[in-house]
Design a protein around this motif. Structure first.
Motif, PDB file in Angstrom:
ATOM      1  N   THR A 134      20.841  49.649  34.956  1.00 56.98           N
ATOM      2  CA  THR A 134      21.964  48.735  35.128  1.00 56.98           C
ATOM      3  C   THR A 134      22.305  48.622  36.593  1.00 56.98           C
ATOM      4  O   THR A 134      21.902  49.447  37.424  1.00 56.98           O
ATOM      5  N   SER A 135      23.080  47.607  36.936  1.00 58.19           N
ATOM      6  CA  SER A 135      23.591  47.446  38.296  1.00 58.19           C
ATOM      7  C   SER A 135      24.982  46.857  38.218  1.00 58.19           C
ATOM      8  O   SER A 135      25.237  45.960  37.418  1.00 58.19           O
ATOM      9  N   GLY A 136      25.904  47.389  39.010  1.00 57.94           N
ATOM     10  CA  GLY A 136      27.273  46.875  39.036  1.00 57.94           C
ATOM     11  C   GLY A 136      27.449  45.910  40.181  1.00 57.94           C
ATOM     12  O   GLY A 136      26.882  46.087  41.256  1.00 57.94           O
ATOM     13  N   SER A 137      28.250  44.865  39.955  1.00 57.45           N
ATOM     14  CA  SER A 137      28.402  43.864  41.008  1.00 57.45           C
ATOM     15  C   SER A 137      29.859  43.598  41.370  1.00 57.45           C
ATOM     16  O   SER A 137      30.182  43.456  42.546  1.00 57.45           O
ATOM     17  N   VAL A 138      30.758  43.493  40.374  1.00 59.07           N
ATOM     18  CA  VAL A 138      32.164  43.212  40.678  1.00 59.07           C
ATOM     19  C   VAL A 138      33.041  44.110  39.827  1.00 59.07           C
ATOM     20  O   VAL A 138      32.662  44.539  38.735  1.00 59.07           O
ATOM     21  N   GLY A 139      34.239  44.421  40.313  1.00 59.44           N
ATOM     22  CA  GLY A 139      35.151  45.272  39.568  1.00 59.44           C
ATOM     23  C   GLY A 139      36.580  45.026  39.979  1.00 59.44           C
ATOM     24  O   GLY A 139      36.863  44.316  40.948  1.00 59.44           O
ATOM     25  N   VAL A 192      30.461  36.730  38.298  1.00 60.82           N
ATOM     26  CA  VAL A 192      30.909  36.235  39.590  1.00 60.82           C
ATOM     27  C   VAL A 192      32.174  36.953  40.050  1.00 60.82           C
ATOM     28  O   VAL A 192      32.325  37.315  41.211  1.00 60.82           O
ATOM     29  N   ALA A 193      33.112  37.172  39.129  1.00 60.61           N
ATOM     30  CA  ALA A 193      34.390  37.794  39.480  1.00 60.61           C
ATOM     31  C   ALA A 193      35.029  38.344  38.220  1.00 60.61           C
ATOM     32  O   ALA A 193      34.732  37.912  37.105  1.00 60.61           O
ATOM     33  N   VAL A 194      35.910  39.316  38.396  1.00 56.57           N
ATOM     34  CA  VAL A 194      36.735  39.840  37.309  1.00 56.57           C
ATOM     35  C   VAL A 194      38.104  40.132  37.885  1.00 56.57           C
ATOM     36  O   VAL A 194      38.232  40.500  39.054  1.00 56.57           O
ATOM     37  N   TRP A 195      39.161  39.930  37.081  1.00 56.95           N
ATOM     38  CA  TRP A 195      40.516  40.150  37.575  1.00 56.95           C
ATOM     39  C   TRP A 195      41.449  40.441  36.412  1.00 56.95           C
ATOM     40  O   TRP A 195      41.113  40.188  35.246  1.00 56.95           O
ATOM     41  N   ALA A 196      42.631  40.982  36.706  1.00 56.72           N
ATOM     42  CA  ALA A 196      43.683  41.214  35.716  1.00 56.72           C
ATOM     43  C   ALA A 196      44.795  40.215  35.952  1.00 56.72           C
ATOM     44  O   ALA A 196      45.217  39.998  37.086  1.00 56.72           O
ATOM     45  N   ALA A 197      45.262  39.580  34.866  1.00 55.12           N
ATOM     46  CA  ALA A 197      46.351  38.616  34.954  1.00 55.12           C
ATOM     47  C   ALA A 197      47.233  38.785  33.728  1.00 55.12           C
ATOM     48  O   ALA A 197      46.730  38.766  32.598  1.00 55.12           O
ATOM     49  N   GLN A 198      48.534  38.974  33.985  1.00 55.28           N
ATOM     50  CA  GLN A 198      49.473  39.216  32.894  1.00 55.28           C
ATOM     51  C   GLN A 198      49.014  40.444  32.115  1.00 55.28           C
ATOM     52  O   GLN A 198      48.890  41.522  32.678  1.00 55.28           O
ATOM     53  N   ASP A 199      48.685  40.328  30.840  1.00 57.15           N
ATOM     54  CA  ASP A 199      48.310  41.503  30.055  1.00 57.15           C
ATOM     55  C   ASP A 199      46.846  41.482  29.637  1.00 57.15           C
ATOM     56  O   ASP A 199      46.456  42.108  28.661  1.00 57.15           O
ATOM     57  N   ARG A 200      46.008  40.780  30.385  1.00 55.39           N
ATOM     58  CA  ARG A 200      44.616  40.633  29.987  1.00 55.39           C
ATOM     59  C   ARG A 200      43.685  40.775  31.186  1.00 55.39           C
ATOM     60  O   ARG A 200      44.091  40.640  32.338  1.00 55.39           O
ATOM     61  N   TRP A 201      42.413  41.085  30.862  1.00 51.65           N
ATOM     62  CA  TRP A 201      41.337  41.000  31.832  1.00 51.65           C
ATOM     63  C   TRP A 201      40.676  39.633  31.690  1.00 51.65           C
ATOM     64  O   TRP A 201      40.538  39.122  30.577  1.00 51.65           O
ATOM     65  N   GLU A 202      40.249  39.078  32.812  1.00 48.43           N
ATOM     66  CA  GLU A 202      39.527  37.813  32.801  1.00 48.43           C
ATOM     67  C   GLU A 202      38.332  37.918  33.743  1.00 48.43           C
ATOM     68  O   GLU A 202      38.361  38.692  34.716  1.00 48.43           O
ATOM     69  N   ALA A 203      37.295  37.134  33.440  1.00 46.53           N
ATOM     70  CA  ALA A 203      36.083  37.180  34.257  1.00 46.53           C
ATOM     71  C   ALA A 203      35.468  35.800  34.349  1.00 46.53           C
ATOM     72  O   ALA A 203      35.607  34.978  33.428  1.00 46.53           O
ATOM     73  N   ALA A 204      34.789  35.551  35.469  1.00 47.27           N
ATOM     74  CA  ALA A 204      34.024  34.321  35.653  1.00 47.27           C
ATOM     75  C   ALA A 204      32.553  34.678  35.661  1.00 47.27           C
ATOM     76  O   ALA A 204      32.133  35.600  36.381  1.00 47.27           O
ATOM     77  N   LEU A 205      31.753  33.954  34.869  1.00 46.65           N
ATOM     78  CA  LEU A 205      30.322  34.195  34.776  1.00 46.65           C
ATOM     79  C   LEU A 205      29.553  32.956  35.188  1.00 46.65           C
ATOM     80  O   LEU A 205      29.978  31.829  34.895  1.00 46.65           O
ATOM     81  N   ALA A 206      28.432  33.148  35.833  1.00 46.12           N
ATOM     82  CA  ALA A 206      27.469  32.071  36.086  1.00 46.12           C
ATOM     83  C   ALA A 206      26.329  32.263  35.082  1.00 46.12           C
ATOM     84  O   ALA A 206      25.523  33.180  35.224  1.00 46.12           O
ATOM     85  N   GLU A 207      26.291  31.423  34.056  1.00 46.41           N
ATOM     86  CA  GLU A 207      25.311  31.602  32.989  1.00 46.41           C
ATOM     87  C   GLU A 207      23.994  30.927  33.343  1.00 46.41           C
ATOM     88  O   GLU A 207      23.942  29.999  34.157  1.00 46.41           O
ATOM     89  N   ARG A 208      22.928  31.402  32.706  1.00 50.49           N
ATOM     90  CA  ARG A 208      21.607  30.883  33.022  1.00 50.49           C
ATOM     91  C   ARG A 208      21.498  29.393  32.727  1.00 50.49           C
ATOM     92  O   ARG A 208      20.713  28.678  33.357  1.00 50.49           O
ATOM     93  N   SER A 209      22.301  28.890  31.817  1.00 50.07           N
ATOM     94  CA  SER A 209      22.287  27.461  31.506  1.00 50.07           C
ATOM     95  C   SER A 209      22.779  26.612  32.666  1.00 50.07           C
ATOM     96  O   SER A 209      22.611  25.392  32.665  1.00 50.07           O
ATOM     97  N   GLY A 210      23.419  27.262  33.667  1.00 48.49           N
ATOM     98  CA  GLY A 210      24.000  26.533  34.791  1.00 48.49           C
ATOM     99  C   GLY A 210      25.501  26.397  34.693  1.00 48.49           C
ATOM    100  O   GLY A 210      26.144  25.954  35.644  1.00 48.49           O
ATOM    101  N   ALA A 211      26.073  26.785  33.564  1.00 51.28           N
ATOM    102  CA  ALA A 211      27.518  26.659  33.375  1.00 51.28           C
ATOM    103  C   ALA A 211      28.256  27.807  34.045  1.00 51.28           C
ATOM    104  O   ALA A 211      27.758  28.941  34.120  1.00 51.28           O
ATOM    105  N   THR A 212      29.456  27.526  34.536  1.00 49.13           N
ATOM    106  CA  THR A 212      30.391  28.542  35.003  1.00 49.13           C
ATOM    107  C   THR A 212      31.482  28.653  33.958  1.00 49.13           C
ATOM    108  O   THR A 212      32.174  27.669  33.665  1.00 49.13           O
TER     109      THR A 212
END
Length: 574
Positions: A134-139, A192-212
């Motif tokens: 495995t490899s870690g990228s964002v936290g 791409v990124a992960v963050w905490a907002a209000q009472d949840r974790w959220e993350a942005a992914l760049a998927e192989r399909s090209g979608a963010t």
């Protein structure tokens, strides 16, 4: 989980900020052993009259904050932003592992670090070399929890397996649990990124399909897709801020191959809309483009959003933009081509600027990063320091950073303490702390612990007059049986003037003394009478000659003076 305000890390593609302030910690003042570099107080012999008037020196105006080196950090690659209530977290390699395995490092104070491995060694194909599974990228760390996103090899597929997205979560920074399947087994791409907002974790992914896409999780275990930002693989999702009473998320987004990018915003993580910024798009020439980076959200003494626009082209430059409400904006030019990272502090915003090397067909000059401070995000003043971190985070011991292969702490000093620290030579200005126990008559003290070279400790002490300085100096030498004008340094223990004098040599206030203490360790002592500064240097062994050569290293003047301390040395970049 309520996010707590902390640092911003631009260098690792994740930028964060929010409300709240962590505990402030005083500068560390460890108790030193008896053989410290501190000039111990004692009844001094009668000092000769000084031939320079005794006056309290006029101190230059220096900031009360500076970076102090805590130790090496060669294994740490990126700090987790925000504030972790138990200490500090960083992603990094495991030095004893030859296969580049990695883990999350935890420190309660920024000085000592322990690693929790999050990978094993695998060989995806029979002919491949072993590698980390495995490899870690964002936290992100917020309050009592933390989440790290990365990639994991999945057996099967072509040619010998594929990498899919995975998440780990922890409540104490030491024990880490792998999440349930992130989406489905065919979710390929990279986080791409992960963050905490209000009472949840959220993350942005760049998927192989090209979608963010945007994903959400209540506890960091099970994740669900809540938004698709873009279907085009040419669009690039950038750094994220979280702040304001409504938990507003502000992110950078570059649309396709256009000359610039802009901001998007959301109050729930599901619905994202373009966020206008007065002054963007910037005015650029035909050969220029720009990159927008959210830097800081409103917090405490800085109740405004801070955004930068890096203009790339013939001349790299950065525009800083501030707004109290994301509607009304002001802008100015940052003092250096790039603003690397920034953090809120009670003294103002601390930012690091850099002049990155660009491919121009000629050699790139080395320009070290420079720390700046600002109250309004528009006017910036440099902080005198030899070097410092390029990324920051905050925790129970205050703000720490990573940079130049070391961990650093942001420390407040009195003017006198800052004056002393600024004068210590850069090679010795490491792991510095404020000295509370001072020699008789001293008004301030700083002690540093160089990581290399013949010196173990370097202490600098400020006095209100030459008389009190010389009394401390002669008194310390008298404890070791060293008489005035006994000569010999650094060949043999003794004392003498390092400036020539036409009169009584014993009355000359520019002095050096040296001795071997009761532990068999070399000591060197120097006075700087114009500055009323007395410096004590403790060696690592009994080699007086090597220690003396190091104290004078780089001196080009005749007769010259020891270079271990000189007024304004940090500001001059020495």
């Amino acid at each position: 989980m309520r996010p707590i305000r902390s640092a911003v890390i631009l260098a690792t593609t994740l930028v964060v900020a929010a409300c709240g302030r962590g505990p402030e910690a005083p500068p560390p003042t460890p108790t030193l052993p008896e053989h410290s570099a501190s000039p111990r107080a004692s009844a001094p012999p009668p000092a000769e009259a000084s031939n320079v008037p005794s006056e309290t020196p006029v101190r230059p105006s220096v900031p009360r904050i500076t970076w102090e080196r805590l130790g090496d950090s060669a294994d740490l690659s990126s700090l987790l932003p925000w504030q972790f209530s138990d200490g500090y977290l960083a992603i990094g390699g495991i030095p004893s592992d030859p296969e580049d395995d990695w883990g999350v490092w935890f420190s309660p104070d920024g000085r000592t670090w322990d690693v929790s491995p999050l990978s094993t060694t695998v060989t995806p194909c029979p002919s491949w070399v072993p590698r980390a599974s495995t490899s870690g990228s964002v936290g992100w760390a917020a309050g009592g929890g933390a989440v790290v996103l990365g990639l994991e090899y999945v057996p099967g597929g072509e040619p010998c397996g594929e990498e899919r997205i995975v998440a780990w979560r922890s409540g104490d920074g030491r024990e880490w649990l792998r999440s349930s399947d992130f989406g489905s087994t065919d979710l390929l791409g990279y986080p791409v990124a992960v963050w905490a907002a209000q009472d949840r974790w959220e993350a942005a992914l760049a998927e192989r399909s090209g979608a963010t896409t945007i994903w959400s999780s209540a506890g960091g275990d099970r994740w669900e897709r809540v938004a698709t930002i873009s279907e085009s693989e040419l669009d690039t999702f950038g750094p994220v801020l979280v702040g304001g009473n409504d938990g507003r998320r502000v992110a950078a987004l570059r649309w396709g191959e256009g000359p610039g990018d802009g901001l998007i915003a959301s109050t729930d993580g599901r619905s994202w809309q373009p966020q206008a910024v007065e002054g963007l798009p910037v005015e650029a020439t035909e050969n220029e483009s720009w990159v927008v980076k959210p830097v800081l959200a409103p917090d405490g003494p800085a109740p405004f959003w801070l955004v930068t626009a890096e203009i790339e082209g013939d001349r790299l430059r950065t525009i800083v933009l501030t707004s109290p409400d994301l509607v009304n904006w002001e802008q100015a030019t940052f003092p250096m081509p790039v603003l690397v990272s920034a953090v809120h502090t009670p003294d103002g915003i601390i930012a690091v600027g850099a002049d990155p090397c660009r491919e121009t067909g000629t050699a790139c000059p080395e320009v070290p990063p420079v720390s700046f401070i600002s109250r309004d995000g528009l006017a910036w003043e440099p902080i005198p320091a030899p070097t410092g971190p390029t990324s920051f985070t905050e925790g129970p011991s205050g703000v720490i950073g990573l940079g130049d292969g070391a961990t650093w702490t942001l420390t407040r000093h009195t003017d006198d303490q800052a004056y002393l620290l600024e004068g210590i030579r850069a090679a010795a200005r490491e792991a510095c702390t404020v000295r509370d126990e001072l020699p008789a008559g001293a008004v301030a003290g700083i002690e540093c612990a160089p990581n290399s070279g013949p010196a173990d400790r370097v202490g600098a002490y400020l006095f209100p007059s030459q008389e009190t300085m010389l009394s401390a100096y002669f008194g310390r030498l008298a404890e070791e049986g060293i008489s005035p004008e006994s000569g010999g340094c650094p060949r043999t223990p003794g004392d003498g003037a390092y400036f020539p004098t036409a009169g009584d040599a014993a009355s000359e206030p520019h002095r050096t003394g040296c001795f071997i203490n009761e532990f068999g360790t070399a000591n060197y002592r120097i006075t700087y009478p114009e500055s009323r500064v007395y410096v004590g240097v403790l060696g690592r062994d009994g080699d007086l000659a090597s220690l003396g050569a190091w104290v004078w290293e780089g001196n080009l003047d005749t007769p010259g003076s020891p270079t271990i301390w000189r007024e304004g040395q940090a500001a001059a970049g020495s």
